[in-house]
Design a protein around this motif. Structure first.
Motif, PDB file in Angstrom:
ATOM      1  N   VAL A   4      99.293  65.461 145.878  1.00  0.00           N
ATOM      2  CA  VAL A   4      99.347  65.240 144.430  1.00  0.00           C
ATOM      3  C   VAL A   4      99.093  66.575 143.722  1.00  0.00           C
ATOM      4  CG1 VAL A   4      98.183  64.101 142.483  1.00  0.00           C
ATOM      5  CG2 VAL A   4      98.696  62.802 144.563  1.00  0.00           C
TER       6      VAL A   4
ATOM      7  N   GLY B  40     100.666  58.771 144.055  1.00  0.00           N
ATOM      8  CA  GLY B  40      99.717  58.323 143.043  1.00  0.00           C
ATOM      9  C   GLY B  40      98.910  57.127 143.500  1.00  0.00           C
ATOM     10  N   MET B  41      99.590  56.165 144.109  1.00  0.00           N
ATOM     11  CA  MET B  41      98.915  54.954 144.574  1.00  0.00           C
ATOM     12  C   MET B  41      97.905  55.279 145.672  1.00  0.00           C
ATOM     13  SD  MET B  41     100.599  51.297 145.601  1.00  0.00           S
ATOM     14  CE  MET B  41     101.532  51.866 147.021  1.00  0.00           C
TER      15      MET B  41
ATOM     16  N   ALA C 108      95.979  57.786 145.838  1.00  0.00           N
ATOM     17  CA  ALA C 108      94.721  58.233 145.217  1.00  0.00           C
ATOM     18  C   ALA C 108      93.855  57.029 144.876  1.00  0.00           C
ATOM     19  CB  ALA C 108      95.012  59.061 143.969  1.00  0.00           C
ATOM     20  N   TYR C 109      94.462  56.008 144.284  1.00  0.00           N
ATOM     21  CA  TYR C 109      93.705  54.802 143.924  1.00  0.00           C
ATOM     22  C   TYR C 109      93.195  54.066 145.159  1.00  0.00           C
ATOM     23  CZ  TYR C 109      95.992  55.546 139.405  1.00  0.00           C
ATOM     24  OH  TYR C 109      96.447  56.076 138.237  1.00  0.00           O
TER      25      TYR C 109
ATOM     26  N   ASN D   7     101.454  48.695 143.469  1.00  0.00           N
ATOM     27  CA  ASN D   7     100.445  49.514 142.789  1.00  0.00           C
ATOM     28  C   ASN D   7      99.575  48.670 141.867  1.00  0.00           C
ATOM     29  OD1 ASN D   7      99.241  52.152 142.035  1.00  0.00           O
ATOM     30  ND2 ASN D   7     100.096  51.656 140.036  1.00  0.00           N
TER      31      ASN D   7
ATOM     32  N   CYS E  63      92.939  56.551 134.349  1.00  0.00           N
ATOM     33  CA  CYS E  63      94.353  56.198 134.454  1.00  0.00           C
ATOM     34  C   CYS E  63      94.541  54.891 135.216  1.00  0.00           C
ATOM     35  CB  CYS E  63      95.140  57.324 135.113  1.00  0.00           C
ATOM     36  SG  CYS E  63      94.476  57.904 136.689  1.00  0.00           S
ATOM     37  N   ASN E  64      93.740  54.671 136.267  1.00  0.00           N
ATOM     38  CA  ASN E  64      93.860  53.439 137.038  1.00  0.00           C
ATOM     39  C   ASN E  64      93.474  52.211 136.223  1.00  0.00           C
ATOM     40  OD1 ASN E  64      91.238  55.023 137.752  1.00  0.00           O
ATOM     41  ND2 ASN E  64      90.666  52.883 137.967  1.00  0.00           N
TER      42      ASN E  64
ATOM     43  N   GLN F  34     101.595  62.321 139.504  1.00  0.00           N
ATOM     44  CA  GLN F  34     102.145  61.205 140.254  1.00  0.00           C
ATOM     45  C   GLN F  34     101.434  59.872 140.019  1.00  0.00           C
ATOM     46  OE1 GLN F  34     101.444  64.492 142.211  1.00  0.00           O
ATOM     47  NE2 GLN F  34     103.072  64.741 140.729  1.00  0.00           N
ATOM     48  N   LYS F  35     100.193  59.907 139.560  1.00  0.00           N
ATOM     49  CA  LYS F  35      99.528  58.654 139.237  1.00  0.00           C
ATOM     50  C   LYS F  35     100.159  58.016 138.006  1.00  0.00           C
ATOM     51  CE  LYS F  35      95.326  60.435 139.822  1.00  0.00           C
ATOM     52  NZ  LYS F  35      93.863  60.534 139.924  1.00  0.00           N
TER      53      LYS F  35
ATOM     54  N   CYS G   4     103.307  56.124 139.297  1.00  0.00           N
ATOM     55  CA  CYS G   4     103.127  54.797 139.890  1.00  0.00           C
ATOM     56  C   CYS G   4     102.744  53.766 138.823  1.00  0.00           C
ATOM     57  CB  CYS G   4     102.127  54.812 141.051  1.00  0.00           C
ATOM     58  SG  CYS G   4     100.429  55.208 140.634  1.00  0.00           S
TER      59      CYS G   4
END
Length: 524
Positions: free
Chosen positions: A72, A131-132, A134-135, A180, A433-434, A468-469, A472
């Motif tokens: 990322v 991105g996903m 990371a979560y 996601n 962001c999540n 990238q987050k 997603c």
């Protein structure tokens, strides 16, 4: 490839791609090529895992998450760290391939040199997976997992490796967004069950005198461990960037030395950290090339890495950070800082639990006409010109509108005092962001209450994207059929004209224009 090729973030050179010796983000050519090599290794691992599913372990899954997260934007600038991750990935692939099936290592040129529409769709899948990851990684560290989410990383990477048509790839793109949503739900559960439901909280921007540590990024677990290790040491802790919402979690609020927030969004760190009399702990993707004026006080952890910086390993012993805070001593007197617009405090903590607890009040205000429209203005911030649009948009929004916001884009306007409407603050920070998951939960609940579809609500999404987050999350919104999204400051360079045409025709995605014109279109 001889030169780097990268177009995964919003600031990519000329809105086309970063090539040559360095990217706009600061990563060098060799670093970019190593990240491609790591991605290739991860795709190969996913293909082997598909053929050897019985041999896949939790360690395999962690390698997938860490590898994707490492690539990322603004996570790792350290060639040695990326090289180690490549070796770990290749070793896991060999270990997994117990039946010794013949597999061919995947090459990223297969994507970058493909037909532009295929390249566009595969990029959407890949960047969405990054991105996903990371979560999923944050949830993983707290012990929370979801098999459907875990399995999809292998499925998505496998799809990238295949010579599929647009018609076959497009459903995978939307499935990435659908999964996601489950991933963000998983992380929301992990955070709220671990730290409690966020509550509205006013956060000061003043830094008190004495030793302190700044924690930036997204990982609440790192912040929690640091708070534990700094108890009774005379050191205050301040959040930065996406860590701001931590102040709203009850378990973290119990620590009296969690004092306030330092600075604004990630792209201002080179100015804000200049000669800072305190160490800074980087936990996730917000690291910029480090200036000499604070090089000796930067610490990284998890997959974040920068050459010659002290890295806190998986044991999470923050002694070097603590010692540096005591050595530097902090400010001699309380030091007053302000937000971008001069405000001395900001608010956070308006997650779905809080907003839905006053749903009756909100619904009644809409029916009475006191609240005309909800404007979700949020997403990633960045350094590229054009982002003042979001500040001006919020300033020009009418008094009978409510601004929902999340992620670091809020630092453009979260210190503004816009007053209240129907007894509710006009700016509600929903979190990181999540926490787009919170916004989705609220939108679905309001749609049920008004007996209409989400697209019929007095709600418009005005999003800023950078990395990238954000990709997603956009895919998640599209997978839910949400339309009429305004996106800026520029459209993604990796979206081809044909794919963009599909998004416009099916979801009515619009690039931002001017605040005045867009508000007129939105509010009629």
């Amino acid at each position: 490839m001889e030169n780097m090729f990268c177009f995964q973030c919003e600031q990519t050179a000329g809105s086309v791609a970063c090539r040559g010796k360095a990217g706009v983000c600061g990563k060098k050519e060799n670093t970019a090529n190593l990240q491609d090599a790591l991605t290739s290794a991860l795709i190969s691992l996913a293909c082997v895992a598909k053929e050897n599913a019985m041999n896949v372990t939790e360690q395999t899954h962690r390698i997938i998450l860490e590898g994707l997260f490492t690539t990322v934007t603004n996570v790792s600038f350290d060639d040695a760290a990326i090289s180690r991750q490549i070796e770990i990935t290749k070793n896991e692939t060999e270990k997994l391939n117990r039946n010794k099936s013949d597999y061919k290592a995947y090459e990223m040129e297969n994507i970058w040199q493909a037909n532009e529409d295929i390249r566009s769709l595969k990029s959407l899948i890949l960047f969405g997976l990054r991105g996903m990851a990371a979560y999923a990684y944050h949830a993983f560290l707290l012990g929370y997992k979801n098999k459907e989410v875990s399995d999809f990383f292998y499925q998505g990477l496998y799809a990238i490796s295949q010579d599929w048509s647009m018609e076959k790839l497009l459903p995978v793109v939307l499935e990435t967004g659908k999964v996601n949503l489950k991933c963000m739900e998983l992380l929301d559960k992990a955070n709220t069950e671990t730290y409690g439901n966020p509550v509205p909280t006013t956060v000061p921007l003043t830094v008190e005198k004495g030793p302190f540590i700044v924690v930036t990024g997204h990982d609440l677990y790192d912040l929690y461990l640091l708070l534990e290790q700094t108890k009774d040491k005379g050191i205050n802790i301040y959040t930065h960037g996406e860590m701001l919402p931590a102040h709203a979690y009850p378990k973290l609020k119990e620590y009296p030395h969690l004092k306030g927030n330092f600075g604004t969004a990630w792209q201002n760190q080179q100015k804000e950290f200049d000669h800072i009399p305190a160490p800074v702990l980087f936990t996730t993707n917000c690291l910029m090339p480090v200036k000499d004026s604070y090089r000796d006080r930067v610490f990284t952890t998890e997959v974040v890495a920068y050459p010659e910086m002290v890295h806190i390993d998986d044991e999470r012993d923050y002694t070097p950070v603590i010692e540096k805070a005591l050595e530097l001593g902090g400010y001699k007197e309380d030091t007053v800082f302000t937000g971008i617009n001069g405000g001395k405090t900001v608010m956070t903590g308006f997650g779905h639990n809080t907003v839905l607890s006053v749903a009756d009040k909100v619904i009644d205000a809409v029916k009475k006409g006191d609240i005309r429209h909800f404007l979700l203005v949020g997403g990633c911030d960045g350094a590229k010109p054009g982002r003042n649009y979001y500040t001006d948009f919020v300033k020009k929004s009418p008094q009978d509108t409510i601004i929902l916001t999340l992620a670091c884009g809020k630092f453009r306007f979260n210190d503004l005092d816009l007053g209240t409407v129907a007894g509710l603050p006009r700016i509600m920070d929903m979190g990181q962001c999540n926490d787009a998951y919170s916004a989705i939960r609220v939108a679905i609940a309001l749609a049920e209450a008004f007996k209409c579809g989400v697209n019929e609500l007095p709600l418009t999404l005005v999003l800023s994207w950078y990395e990238q987050k954000a990709v997603c999350i956009l895919l998640t919104l599209l997978s839910l059929g949400i339309k009429n999204i305004y996106l800026g400051p520029t459209l993604p360079a990796f979206v081809s004209p044909n794919v963009l045409n599909y998004l416009v025709e099916n979801f009515n995605i619009s690039p931002i224009s001017t605040p005045e014109e867009d508000l007129k279109k939105i509010l009629g």
